[in-house]
Write a protein that holds these residues in place. Sequence first.
Motif, short mmCIF file in Angstrom:
data_model
loop_
_atom_site.label_atom_id
_atom_site.label_comp_id
_atom_site.label_asym_id
_atom_site.label_seq_id
_atom_site.Cartn_x
_atom_site.Cartn_y
_atom_site.Cartn_z
N GLU A 174 1.54 7.43 -6.38
CA GLU A 174 0.56 8.51 -6.49
C GLU A 174 1.18 9.85 -6.11
O GLU A 174 0.91 10.86 -6.77
CB GLU A 174 -0.64 8.21 -5.59
N ASP A 195 3.90 1.52 -1.18
CA ASP A 195 4.50 1.64 -2.51
C ASP A 195 3.52 2.26 -3.50
O ASP A 195 3.90 3.12 -4.30
CB ASP A 195 4.97 0.27 -3.01
N ALA A 196 2.26 1.85 -3.43
CA ALA A 196 1.24 2.42 -4.32
C ALA A 196 1.03 3.90 -4.03
O ALA A 196 0.89 4.71 -4.95
CB ALA A 196 -0.07 1.65 -4.17
N ARG A 197 1.01 4.27 -2.77
CA ARG A 197 0.82 5.68 -2.41
C ARG A 197 2.02 6.52 -2.84
O ARG A 197 1.86 7.68 -3.24
CB ARG A 197 0.61 5.85 -0.89
N THR A 205 0.83 -1.20 0.00
CA THR A 205 0.00 0.00 0.00
C THR A 205 0.87 1.25 0.00
O THR A 205 0.60 2.22 -0.73
CB THR A 205 -0.93 0.01 1.23
#
Length: 134
Positions: free
Chosen positions: A37, A32-34, A30
């Motif tokens: 973004e 890494d995904a943020r 999570t």
Amino acid sequence: MLPVQPNTGMSGMNSKTTVDVLSLEDFQATLDARLVEVDNALHKIKSEMGGRAPALGGFHDATVQAKKYERFYDEQLDHVQRLKRALLAARKATRTILENYRTTEERNAANSADIAGILAGVDTALKDGTSPNV
């Protein structure tokens, strides 16, 4: 889940803290995904907004609005950069915890195997009455 260390809460009583490695791995994904973004937001802020106020003219109200725009840009850029630093720190801490627990698990497994090997002689002696180390 892995035990960590006793945790004294507000009540003053010791309670056991546990770490769910799978949850930490999910949290790592999570983060890494943020971070992706946040990098996209930084790119957009820097490339599209560019820190330059729109050309509003040279009259008093236009220059006041241009300065407000520049302050707003700087504030937003600072917020997103602080968010990125916080996410990077959380990712580093989570990664360290995961590495430490994996290392501890492996060390504990090795110790258990060593102990089992040592105790195998006792088991053999109990079964057939002889012991190679006695």
